[in-house]
Design a protein around this motif. Structure first.
Motif, PDB file in Angstrom:
ATOM      1  N   LEU A  14     -11.420  -3.353 -21.296  1.00 10.76           N
ATOM      2  CA  LEU A  14     -11.279  -2.973 -22.690  1.00 10.76           C
ATOM      3  C   LEU A  14     -12.589  -2.460 -23.272  1.00 10.76           C
ATOM      4  CD1 LEU A  14      -9.153  -6.012 -23.886  1.00 10.76           C
ATOM      5  CD2 LEU A  14      -8.330  -3.726 -23.330  1.00 10.76           C
ATOM      6  N   LEU A  15     -13.705  -2.993 -22.788  1.00 14.40           N
ATOM      7  CA  LEU A  15     -15.009  -2.671 -23.338  1.00 14.40           C
ATOM      8  C   LEU A  15     -15.985  -2.220 -22.274  1.00 14.40           C
ATOM      9  CD1 LEU A  15     -15.680  -5.718 -25.679  1.00 14.40           C
ATOM     10  CD2 LEU A  15     -15.133  -3.404 -26.382  1.00 14.40           C
ATOM     11  N   ILE A  16     -16.867  -1.337 -22.685  1.00 14.00           N
ATOM     12  CA  ILE A  16     -18.061  -1.042 -21.896  1.00 14.00           C
ATOM     13  C   ILE A  16     -19.151  -1.875 -22.546  1.00 14.00           C
ATOM     14  CG2 ILE A  16     -19.726   0.724 -21.220  1.00 14.00           C
ATOM     15  CD1 ILE A  16     -17.354   2.755 -21.533  1.00 14.00           C
ATOM     16  N   ARG A  17     -19.634  -2.861 -21.814  1.00 17.72           N
ATOM     17  CA  ARG A  17     -20.613  -3.784 -22.376  1.00 17.72           C
ATOM     18  C   ARG A  17     -21.919  -3.057 -22.656  1.00 17.72           C
ATOM     19  NH1 ARG A  17     -15.964  -5.841 -20.498  1.00 17.72           N
ATOM     20  NH2 ARG A  17     -15.792  -8.086 -20.831  1.00 17.72           N
ATOM     21  N   GLY A  18     -22.508  -3.406 -23.778  1.00 20.15           N
ATOM     22  CA  GLY A  18     -23.771  -2.808 -24.161  1.00 20.15           C
ATOM     23  C   GLY A  18     -24.953  -3.598 -23.631  1.00 20.15           C
ATOM     24  N   ASN A  19     -26.116  -3.139 -24.005  1.00 17.32           N
ATOM     25  CA  ASN A  19     -27.345  -3.859 -23.702  1.00 17.32           C
ATOM     26  C   ASN A  19     -28.263  -3.699 -24.907  1.00 17.32           C
ATOM     27  OD1 ASN A  19     -28.605  -1.297 -23.461  1.00 17.32           O
ATOM     28  ND2 ASN A  19     -28.100  -1.207 -21.288  1.00 17.32           N
ATOM     29  N   LYS A  21     -30.298  -1.442 -25.650  1.00 13.73           N
ATOM     30  CA  LYS A  21     -30.418  -0.051 -26.112  1.00 13.73           C
ATOM     31  C   LYS A  21     -29.081   0.585 -26.476  1.00 13.73           C
ATOM     32  CE  LYS A  21     -34.598   0.906 -23.531  1.00 13.73           C
ATOM     33  NZ  LYS A  21     -35.265   1.801 -22.602  1.00 13.73           N
ATOM     34  N   HIS A  22     -27.989   0.032 -25.998  1.00 10.93           N
ATOM     35  CA  HIS A  22     -26.673   0.628 -26.212  1.00 10.93           C
ATOM     36  C   HIS A  22     -25.698  -0.435 -26.717  1.00 10.93           C
ATOM     37  CE1 HIS A  22     -28.615   3.276 -23.277  1.00 10.93           C
ATOM     38  NE2 HIS A  22     -27.902   4.240 -23.848  1.00 10.93           N
ATOM     39  N   ALA A  23     -24.936  -0.075 -27.724  1.00 16.22           N
ATOM     40  CA  ALA A  23     -23.925  -0.982 -28.264  1.00 16.22           C
ATOM     41  C   ALA A  23     -22.696  -0.998 -27.358  1.00 16.22           C
ATOM     42  CB  ALA A  23     -23.521  -0.525 -29.659  1.00 16.22           C
ATOM     43  N   MET A  24     -21.884  -2.048 -27.487  1.00 12.49           N
ATOM     44  CA  MET A  24     -20.610  -2.076 -26.782  1.00 12.49           C
ATOM     45  C   MET A  24     -19.714  -0.989 -27.358  1.00 12.49           C
ATOM     46  SD  MET A  24     -19.333  -5.960 -26.194  1.00 12.49           S
ATOM     47  CE  MET A  24     -19.605  -6.540 -27.836  1.00 12.49           C
ATOM     48  N   ARG A  25     -18.835  -0.470 -26.517  1.00 12.82           N
ATOM     49  CA  ARG A  25     -17.847   0.485 -27.017  1.00 12.82           C
ATOM     50  C   ARG A  25     -16.553   0.321 -26.226  1.00 12.82           C
ATOM     51  NH1 ARG A  25     -21.335   3.845 -23.847  1.00 12.82           N
ATOM     52  NH2 ARG A  25     -20.112   5.174 -22.494  1.00 12.82           N
ATOM     53  N   LEU A  26     -15.478   0.761 -26.829  1.00 13.16           N
ATOM     54  CA  LEU A  26     -14.174   0.653 -26.184  1.00 13.16           C
ATOM     55  C   LEU A  26     -14.033   1.664 -25.061  1.00 13.16           C
ATOM     56  CD1 LEU A  26     -11.857   0.361 -29.310  1.00 13.16           C
ATOM     57  CD2 LEU A  26     -12.330  -1.439 -27.654  1.00 13.16           C
ATOM     58  N   THR A  27     -13.348   1.249 -24.006  1.00  9.18           N
ATOM     59  CA  THR A  27     -12.953   2.183 -22.969  1.00  9.18           C
ATOM     60  C   THR A  27     -11.760   2.982 -23.493  1.00  9.18           C
ATOM     61  OG1 THR A  27     -11.393   0.626 -22.004  1.00  9.18           O
ATOM     62  CG2 THR A  27     -13.653   0.589 -21.124  1.00  9.18           C
ATOM     63  N   THR A  28     -11.322   3.977 -22.762  1.00 12.47           N
ATOM     64  CA  THR A  28     -10.120   4.721 -23.146  1.00 12.47           C
ATOM     65  C   THR A  28      -8.935   3.768 -23.234  1.00 12.47           C
ATOM     66  OG1 THR A  28     -10.980   6.707 -22.086  1.00 12.47           O
ATOM     67  CG2 THR A  28      -8.605   6.644 -22.501  1.00 12.47           C
ATOM     68  N   PHE A  29      -8.838   2.876 -22.251  1.00 10.99           N
ATOM     69  CA  PHE A  29      -7.760   1.886 -22.254  1.00 10.99           C
ATOM     70  C   PHE A  29      -7.893   0.961 -23.462  1.00 10.99           C
ATOM     71  CE2 PHE A  29      -6.131  -2.307 -20.709  1.00 10.99           C
ATOM     72  CZ  PHE A  29      -4.798  -1.969 -20.679  1.00 10.99           C
ATOM     73  N   GLY A  30      -9.106   0.522 -23.769  1.00  9.41           N
ATOM     74  CA  GLY A  30      -9.338  -0.351 -24.919  1.00  9.41           C
ATOM     75  C   GLY A  30      -8.947   0.314 -26.225  1.00  9.41           C
ATOM     76  N   THR A  31      -9.213   1.609 -26.338  1.00 11.44           N
ATOM     77  CA  THR A  31      -8.835   2.362 -27.534  1.00 11.44           C
ATOM     78  C   THR A  31      -7.317   2.396 -27.682  1.00 11.44           C
ATOM     79  OG1 THR A  31     -10.823   3.704 -27.356  1.00 11.44           O
ATOM     80  CG2 THR A  31      -9.023   4.613 -28.671  1.00 11.44           C
ATOM     81  N   ARG A  32      -6.615   2.581 -26.571  1.00 14.31           N
ATOM     82  CA  ARG A  32      -5.141   2.592 -26.607  1.00 14.31           C
ATOM     83  C   ARG A  32      -4.592   1.230 -26.986  1.00 14.31           C
ATOM     84  NH1 ARG A  32      -3.619   4.483 -21.007  1.00 14.31           N
ATOM     85  NH2 ARG A  32      -1.568   3.840 -21.696  1.00 14.31           N
ATOM     86  N   VAL A  33      -5.166   0.178 -26.435  1.00 19.90           N
ATOM     87  CA  VAL A  33      -4.716  -1.189 -26.758  1.00 19.90           C
ATOM     88  C   VAL A  33      -4.957  -1.477 -28.239  1.00 19.90           C
ATOM     89  CG1 VAL A  33      -5.159  -3.649 -26.349  1.00 19.90           C
ATOM     90  CG2 VAL A  33      -4.961  -2.078 -24.416  1.00 19.90           C
ATOM     91  N   ALA A  34      -6.135  -1.125 -28.748  1.00 18.77           N
ATOM     92  CA  ALA A  34      -6.459  -1.375 -30.158  1.00 18.77           C
ATOM     93  C   ALA A  34      -5.516  -0.615 -31.088  1.00 18.77           C
ATOM     94  CB  ALA A  34      -7.908  -0.998 -30.430  1.00 18.77           C
ATOM     95  N   ALA A  35      -5.224   0.650 -30.760  1.00 24.68           N
ATOM     96  CA  ALA A  35      -4.317   1.447 -31.597  1.00 24.68           C
ATOM     97  C   ALA A  35      -2.916   0.845 -31.607  1.00 24.68           C
ATOM     98  CB  ALA A  35      -4.275   2.890 -31.097  1.00 24.68           C
ATOM     99  N   THR A  36      -2.445   0.409 -30.460  1.00 22.45           N
ATOM    100  CA  THR A  36      -1.120  -0.207 -30.374  1.00 22.45           C
ATOM    101  C   THR A  36      -1.084  -1.515 -31.137  1.00 22.45           C
ATOM    102  OG1 THR A  36      -0.750   0.838 -28.234  1.00 22.45           O
ATOM    103  CG2 THR A  36       0.653  -1.040 -28.775  1.00 22.45           C
ATOM    104  N   ALA A  37      -2.155  -2.306 -31.037  1.00 24.00           N
ATOM    105  CA  ALA A  37      -2.224  -3.571 -31.770  1.00 24.00           C
ATOM    106  C   ALA A  37      -2.198  -3.328 -33.278  1.00 24.00           C
ATOM    107  CB  ALA A  37      -3.482  -4.341 -31.376  1.00 24.00           C
TER     108      ALA A  37
END
Length: 59
Positions: A14-19, A21-37
């Motif tokens: 669901l997520l690409i973990r950040g560090n 220098k970079h924040a966490m962000r949703l994967t394509t799959f995570g974006t679809r799950v969030a939109a459906t939710a």
């Protein structure tokens, strides 16, 4: 629920973990799950009483 458990339940990342220098962000799959939710939450309506209304979804 922890994200790892959700990823196991959904059988996908669901997520690409950040560090630092970079924040966490949703994967394509995570974006679809969030939109459906969000759609499901809107269809369920207000389950917590009049003080807890779902936010309007952007169009």
């Amino acid at each position: 629920m922890e994200i790892g458990n959700l990823e196991k339940d959904f059988d996908g990342r669901l997520l690409i973990r950040g560090n630092t220098k970079h924040a966490m962000r949703l994967t394509t799959f995570g974006t679809r799950v969030a939109a459906t939710a969000q759609l499901c939450a809107g269809q369920l309506g207000d389950l917590h009483g009049p003080r807890h209304k779902p936010k309007a979804m952007p169009r």
